[in-house]
Design a protein around this motif. Structure first.
Motif, PDB file in Angstrom:
ATOM      1  N   GLU A 130       0.823  -1.210   0.000  1.00  0.00           N
ATOM      2  CA  GLU A 130       0.000   0.000   0.000  1.00  0.00           C
ATOM      3  C   GLU A 130       0.852   1.253   0.000  1.00  0.00           C
ATOM      4  O   GLU A 130       0.425   2.297  -0.477  1.00  0.00           O
ATOM      5  CB  GLU A 130      -0.860   0.034   1.274  1.00  0.00           C
ATOM      6  N   HIS A 131       2.053   1.143   0.546  1.00  0.00           N
ATOM      7  CA  HIS A 131       2.923   2.323   0.610  1.00  0.00           C
ATOM      8  C   HIS A 131       3.252   2.840  -0.795  1.00  0.00           C
ATOM      9  O   HIS A 131       3.518   4.019  -0.979  1.00  0.00           O
ATOM     10  CB  HIS A 131       4.206   2.001   1.374  1.00  0.00           C
ATOM     11  N   GLN A 132       3.217   1.954  -1.790  1.00  0.00           N
ATOM     12  CA  GLN A 132       3.520   2.368  -3.169  1.00  0.00           C
ATOM     13  C   GLN A 132       2.444   3.283  -3.751  1.00  0.00           C
ATOM     14  O   GLN A 132       2.680   3.990  -4.721  1.00  0.00           O
ATOM     15  CB  GLN A 132       3.697   1.109  -4.044  1.00  0.00           C
ATOM     16  N   VAL A 143       0.664   5.461   5.502  1.00  0.00           N
ATOM     17  CA  VAL A 143       1.665   6.127   6.349  1.00  0.00           C
ATOM     18  C   VAL A 143       1.884   5.314   7.621  1.00  0.00           C
ATOM     19  O   VAL A 143       0.921   4.953   8.301  1.00  0.00           O
ATOM     20  CB  VAL A 143       1.180   7.536   6.778  1.00  0.00           C
ATOM     21  N   ASP A 144       3.130   5.046   7.934  1.00  0.00           N
ATOM     22  CA  ASP A 144       3.462   4.477   9.238  1.00  0.00           C
ATOM     23  C   ASP A 144       3.760   5.646  10.176  1.00  0.00           C
ATOM     24  O   ASP A 144       4.598   6.486   9.856  1.00  0.00           O
ATOM     25  CB  ASP A 144       4.697   3.574   9.140  1.00  0.00           C
ATOM     26  N   ILE A 145       3.069   5.658  11.306  1.00  0.00           N
ATOM     27  CA  ILE A 145       3.258   6.736  12.281  1.00  0.00           C
ATOM     28  C   ILE A 145       4.119   6.221  13.425  1.00  0.00           C
ATOM     29  O   ILE A 145       4.012   5.056  13.827  1.00  0.00           O
ATOM     30  CB  ILE A 145       1.892   7.213  12.837  1.00  0.00           C
ATOM     31  N   TYR A 156      -1.646  -7.609  12.843  1.00  0.00           N
ATOM     32  CA  TYR A 156      -2.107  -6.328  13.394  1.00  0.00           C
ATOM     33  C   TYR A 156      -0.978  -5.294  13.327  1.00  0.00           C
ATOM     34  O   TYR A 156       0.131  -5.548  13.784  1.00  0.00           O
ATOM     35  CB  TYR A 156      -2.528  -6.575  14.843  1.00  0.00           C
ATOM     36  N   GLU A 157      -1.291  -4.135  12.729  1.00  0.00           N
ATOM     37  CA  GLU A 157      -0.293  -3.063  12.626  1.00  0.00           C
ATOM     38  C   GLU A 157      -0.928  -1.750  13.077  1.00  0.00           C
ATOM     39  O   GLU A 157      -1.415  -0.975  12.257  1.00  0.00           O
ATOM     40  CB  GLU A 157       0.211  -2.915  11.177  1.00  0.00           C
ATOM     41  N   PRO A 158      -0.924  -1.493  14.385  1.00  0.00           N
ATOM     42  CA  PRO A 158      -1.590  -0.274  14.881  1.00  0.00           C
ATOM     43  C   PRO A 158      -0.949   1.025  14.400  1.00  0.00           C
ATOM     44  O   PRO A 158      -1.539   2.090  14.554  1.00  0.00           O
ATOM     45  CB  PRO A 158      -1.492  -0.417  16.411  1.00  0.00           C
ATOM     46  N   TRP A 159       0.225   0.953  13.806  1.00  0.00           N
ATOM     47  CA  TRP A 159       0.944   2.152  13.340  1.00  0.00           C
ATOM     48  C   TRP A 159       0.686   2.450  11.863  1.00  0.00           C
ATOM     49  O   TRP A 159       1.005   3.523  11.389  1.00  0.00           O
ATOM     50  CB  TRP A 159       2.455   1.957  13.534  1.00  0.00           C
ATOM     51  N   HIS A 160       0.134   1.475  11.130  1.00  0.00           N
ATOM     52  CA  HIS A 160      -0.008   1.631   9.680  1.00  0.00           C
ATOM     53  C   HIS A 160      -1.386   2.207   9.343  1.00  0.00           C
ATOM     54  O   HIS A 160      -2.404   1.537   9.478  1.00  0.00           O
ATOM     55  CB  HIS A 160       0.192   0.271   8.994  1.00  0.00           C
ATOM     56  N   LEU A 161      -1.373   3.468   8.898  1.00  0.00           N
ATOM     57  CA  LEU A 161      -2.612   4.126   8.520  1.00  0.00           C
ATOM     58  C   LEU A 161      -2.750   4.141   7.008  1.00  0.00           C
ATOM     59  O   LEU A 161      -1.769   4.226   6.281  1.00  0.00           O
ATOM     60  CB  LEU A 161      -2.625   5.580   9.008  1.00  0.00           C
TER      61      LEU A 161
HETATM   62 ZN   LIG Z   1       3.101   0.467   6.762  1.00  0.00          ZN
END
Ligand SMILES: [Zn+2]
Length: 259
Positions: A171-173, A178-180, A227-232
């Motif tokens: 998805e970053h592509q 955004v990773d916060i 689970y990635e609580p930082w990946h928006l």
């Molecule tokens: Zn990410």
């Protein structure tokens, strides 16, 4: 003979009427009433919106944006839905927020479509005493390949696939993810991020700025990721509110099957 000759046109006319009647009867039977299980593209939405009344999608226009166009804020990218080879967003920009790396680093960019909401989100958090840091936004296919290869070398492919996307499927592509992180880097890219002030604030507020926690807890079999609580992921406020309210992933909401 004469009588037969005179009757022949009537016999043909009669047969014609019978055939027309059969055709109309069959046609009417198929079309009305509509088959409830017949969810074709044309009647699918009608079925959903007119059903039980407590469906999450009632009153929500699920066709507002494309799920396939890589430039769409609703594009669904996952292990089964890669981006077109070499896709690069045309509207990348460095947001005016606290950055983890220098502004010339590729990862410090995101799509212009998400910029204003991201900046508003950072400002709002700051006003409530929570300092967010832009950890990683856009990543090219080449950079993702570097990351993925290093994770495979370190943890093996099976483990790496649970937390890192293969090149072309990140998805970053898209420039919309955004990773916060936090100024201290506490729990950076770790599940314990959910308990940091940043993690708690984002879980409760990010959706009002159009961002969702993309990889929810307990939905690994649906999203393909832990689970990635930082990946928006930016999807715009309308959809973000809908997903947050129902705690649904994009795949669930749009009924996309992932195996
Ligand atoms: Zn990410």
């Amino acid at each position: 003979m004469n009588i037969m000759k005179q009757k022949t046109p009537f016999i043909f006319a009669g047969l014609f009427l019978v055939l027309i009647s059969i055709f109309i009867f069959r046609y009417v039977n198929v079309q009305y009433p509509p088959n409830e299980n017949n969810q074709t593209a044309d009647n699918f939405e009608v079925d959903v919106r007119e059903s039980t009344g407590d469906e999450p999608k009632v009153g929500f226009d699920t066709t507002l944006h494309s799920l396939e166009d890589p430039n769409s804020i609703w594009v669904i990218v996952n292990k089964q839905r890669p981006l077109p080879a070499g896709f690069v967003p045309s509207d990348l920009i460095v947001p005016s927020v606290k950055l983890r790396l220098g502004p010339n680093e590729e990862q410090m960019q995101l799509s212009r479509g998400a910029q204003q909401d991201l900046e508003n989100m950072f400002t709002a958090a700051q006003q409530e005493g929570v300092v967010l840091v832009f950890g990683s936004g856009y990543r090219s296919e080449a950079l993702q390949a570097q990351f993925y290869d290093s994770y495979v070398a370190r943890d093996g492919q099976l483990a790496a696939d649970r937390y890192s996307a293969r090149p072309g499927t990140s998805e970053h592509q898209t420039g919309l993810a955004v990773d916060i992180t936090s100024p201290s880097g506490e729990c950076h890219l770790e599940v314990c991020f959910e308990n940091t002030p940043q993690g708690v604030w984002l879980a409760g507020n990010a959706y009002t700025y159009g961002f969702i926690i993309r990889y929810l807890d307990g939905k690994e079999d649906i999203t393909g990721y832990q689970y990635e609580p930082w990946h928006l992921r930016y999807v715009g406020t309308e959809l973000a509110k809908e997903l947050h309210k129902n705690q649904l992933t994009m795949e669930e909401f749009f009924e996309i099957t992932v195996n």
